[in-house]
Design a protein around this motif. Structure first.
Motif, PDB file in Angstrom:
ATOM      1  N   THR A 116       0.846  -1.183   0.000  1.00  0.00           N
ATOM      2  CA  THR A 116       0.000   0.000   0.000  1.00  0.00           C
ATOM      3  C   THR A 116       0.884   1.236   0.000  1.00  0.00           C
ATOM      4  O   THR A 116       2.080   1.147   0.270  1.00  0.00           O
ATOM      5  N   SER A 117       0.328   2.380  -0.328  1.00  0.00           N
ATOM      6  CA  SER A 117       1.128   3.591  -0.458  1.00  0.00           C
ATOM      7  C   SER A 117       1.836   3.935   0.852  1.00  0.00           C
ATOM      8  O   SER A 117       1.297   3.737   1.948  1.00  0.00           O
ATOM      9  N   ALA A 118       3.043   4.462   0.719  1.00  0.00           N
ATOM     10  CA  ALA A 118       3.932   4.698   1.866  1.00  0.00           C
ATOM     11  C   ALA A 118       3.698   6.065   2.479  1.00  0.00           C
ATOM     12  O   ALA A 118       4.580   6.937   2.468  1.00  0.00           O
ATOM     13  N   ASN A 119       2.520   6.253   3.026  1.00  0.00           N
ATOM     14  CA  ASN A 119       2.178   7.544   3.620  1.00  0.00           C
ATOM     15  C   ASN A 119       1.234   7.348   4.797  1.00  0.00           C
ATOM     16  O   ASN A 119       0.530   6.336   4.879  1.00  0.00           O
ATOM     17  N   THR A 120       1.211   8.311   5.686  1.00  0.00           N
ATOM     18  CA  THR A 120       0.191   8.330   6.718  1.00  0.00           C
ATOM     19  C   THR A 120      -1.170   8.411   6.045  1.00  0.00           C
ATOM     20  O   THR A 120      -1.347   9.160   5.077  1.00  0.00           O
ATOM     21  N   HIS A 121      -2.123   7.628   6.526  1.00  0.00           N
ATOM     22  CA  HIS A 121      -3.456   7.610   5.922  1.00  0.00           C
ATOM     23  C   HIS A 121      -4.025   9.035   5.861  1.00  0.00           C
ATOM     24  O   HIS A 121      -4.073   9.751   6.856  1.00  0.00           O
TER      25      HIS A 121
ATOM     26  N   ALA B  44      -2.654  11.462   4.048  1.00  0.00           N
ATOM     27  CA  ALA B  44      -1.607  12.349   3.549  1.00  0.00           C
ATOM     28  C   ALA B  44      -1.294  12.000   2.098  1.00  0.00           C
ATOM     29  O   ALA B  44      -1.633  10.911   1.626  1.00  0.00           O
ATOM     30  N   PRO B  45      -0.648  12.891   1.348  1.00  0.00           N
ATOM     31  CA  PRO B  45      -0.317  12.596  -0.049  1.00  0.00           C
ATOM     32  C   PRO B  45       0.611  11.382  -0.161  1.00  0.00           C
ATOM     33  O   PRO B  45       1.528  11.217   0.648  1.00  0.00           O
ATOM     34  N   ALA B  46       0.372  10.550  -1.167  1.00  0.00           N
ATOM     35  CA  ALA B  46       1.238   9.406  -1.420  1.00  0.00           C
ATOM     36  C   ALA B  46       2.535   9.892  -2.054  1.00  0.00           C
ATOM     37  O   ALA B  46       2.513  10.737  -2.955  1.00  0.00           O
ATOM     38  N   PRO B  47       3.691   9.392  -1.617  1.00  0.00           N
ATOM     39  CA  PRO B  47       4.972   9.903  -2.128  1.00  0.00           C
ATOM     40  C   PRO B  47       5.269   9.427  -3.546  1.00  0.00           C
ATOM     41  O   PRO B  47       5.233   8.237  -3.832  1.00  0.00           O
ATOM     42  N   ALA B  48       5.575  10.355  -4.429  1.00  0.00           N
ATOM     43  CA  ALA B  48       5.925  10.030  -5.816  1.00  0.00           C
ATOM     44  C   ALA B  48       7.435  10.070  -6.036  1.00  0.00           C
ATOM     45  O   ALA B  48       7.896   9.921  -7.161  1.00  0.00           O
ATOM     46  N   SER B  49       8.195  10.257  -4.966  1.00  0.00           N
ATOM     47  CA  SER B  49       9.657  10.183  -5.039  1.00  0.00           C
ATOM     48  C   SER B  49      10.169   9.715  -3.688  1.00  0.00           C
ATOM     49  O   SER B  49       9.478   9.838  -2.662  1.00  0.00           O
ATOM     50  N   PHE B  50      11.387   9.196  -3.691  1.00  0.00           N
ATOM     51  CA  PHE B  50      11.980   8.734  -2.434  1.00  0.00           C
ATOM     52  C   PHE B  50      12.100   9.896  -1.458  1.00  0.00           C
ATOM     53  O   PHE B  50      11.877   9.742  -0.254  1.00  0.00           O
ATOM     54  N   ALA B  51      12.417  11.070  -1.973  1.00  0.00           N
ATOM     55  CA  ALA B  51      12.587  12.248  -1.116  1.00  0.00           C
ATOM     56  C   ALA B  51      11.287  12.671  -0.441  1.00  0.00           C
ATOM     57  O   ALA B  51      11.313  13.345   0.592  1.00  0.00           O
ATOM     58  N   ASP B  52      10.141  12.276  -1.011  1.00  0.00           N
ATOM     59  CA  ASP B  52       8.844  12.650  -0.456  1.00  0.00           C
ATOM     60  C   ASP B  52       8.379  11.731   0.671  1.00  0.00           C
ATOM     61  O   ASP B  52       7.370  12.025   1.326  1.00  0.00           O
ATOM     62  N   VAL B  53       9.060  10.623   0.888  1.00  0.00           N
ATOM     63  CA  VAL B  53       8.644   9.674   1.922  1.00  0.00           C
ATOM     64  C   VAL B  53       8.838  10.304   3.306  1.00  0.00           C
ATOM     65  O   VAL B  53       9.899  10.854   3.609  1.00  0.00           O
ATOM     66  N   GLU B  54       7.812  10.217   4.134  1.00  0.00           N
ATOM     67  CA  GLU B  54       7.898  10.771   5.480  1.00  0.00           C
ATOM     68  C   GLU B  54       9.026  10.093   6.269  1.00  0.00           C
ATOM     69  O   GLU B  54       9.159   8.869   6.227  1.00  0.00           O
ATOM     70  N   PRO B  55       9.852  10.868   6.975  1.00  0.00           N
ATOM     71  CA  PRO B  55      10.938  10.265   7.760  1.00  0.00           C
ATOM     72  C   PRO B  55      10.445   9.186   8.721  1.00  0.00           C
ATOM     73  O   PRO B  55      11.117   8.173   8.922  1.00  0.00           O
TER      74      PRO B  55
END
Length: 233
Positions: free
Chosen positions: A159-164, A166-177
């Protein structure tokens, strides 16, 4: 793999982590996702008294790769996680009574940004199904995902790598720490090609339903099923 290439050694390492029950951050062609190897959790685990149950089945224990998907998403265990599969042949490996138009969509638009909801076979873990007994399947066009599915020999529940919410990250840099820190292994492939989530469709009661409009336009879906019998092969 920031340039989008596939590193065989990296794939082998990530697959080993997944098969051991770990949680990985991986790029698809749509957005980055967090996921596990289905085979690592297919048994669900023993029916311990304090183990939460979904659809009557105990879910894997707290701290496992599967449970950490929901911890990181901050989402209820009853929410489903789509499976990334190898191709159209997996509609029958994991689905039953598959609509002919679903088959047509898989043949025409997989691999791609299209998730298909189908009735799940009886051997699909019930805790991974929706309450209505369906499961969401997608063959991703990402060479990284394709290589991982082959290396693991099973689907990946991703599933998308984001807090439910929140925007889904379209780049590695966008992934929440916080999300990045919560996985066991991560693949950096830079920006994703589509930069939008997949389109999700189903055929409840025989009618086309676009559950979520995403990267794949509705006109492409309608074109692929034009003239196709829902009962056809």
């Amino acid at each position: 793999m920031a340039d989008g290439s596939v590193d065989d050694e990296a794939i082998k390492k990530v697959a080993q982590t997944l098969l051991a029950g770990g949680l990985a951050l991986i790029p698809t062609e749509t957005v980055y996702g967090i996921g596990v190897a289905v085979s690592a959790f297919a048994g669900g685990g023993p029916a311990e008294p304090d183990r939460p149950r979904v659809n009557g089945c105990p879910v894997p224990p707290a701290g496992s790769g599967y449970r950490r998907i929901f911890d990181l998403k901050r989402r209820e265990l009853t929410q489903t996680v789509p499976w990334l599969v190898a191709g159209a042949q997996d509609l029958d490996a994991y689905g039953v009574n598959v609509d002919g138009r679903t088959r047509a969509l898989a043949r025409s638009l997989w691999p791609g940004a299209l998730t298909l909801i189908v009735p799940a076979r009886a051997d699909v873990p019930r805790f991974m199904c929706a309450p209505d007994g369906t499961i969401a399947l997608r063959a991703s066009a990402s060479p990284v995902v394709a290589a991982l599915v082959r290396a693991c020999g099973c689907p990946l529940a991703v599933t998308s790598a984001n807090t439910h919410g929140a925007p889904a990250p379209a780049s590695f840099a966008d992934v929440e720490p916080r999300v990045l820190a919560g996985v066991d292994v991560a693949i950096d492939a830079g920006e994703t090609p589509c930069r939008d989530a997949s389109t999700i469709v189903s055929f409840p009661s025989g009618n086309l339903k676009v559950v979520r409009q995403g990267a794949l336009p509705a006109r492409d879906i309608e074109r692929a099923i034009s003239g196709v019998d829902g009962k056809g092969a």
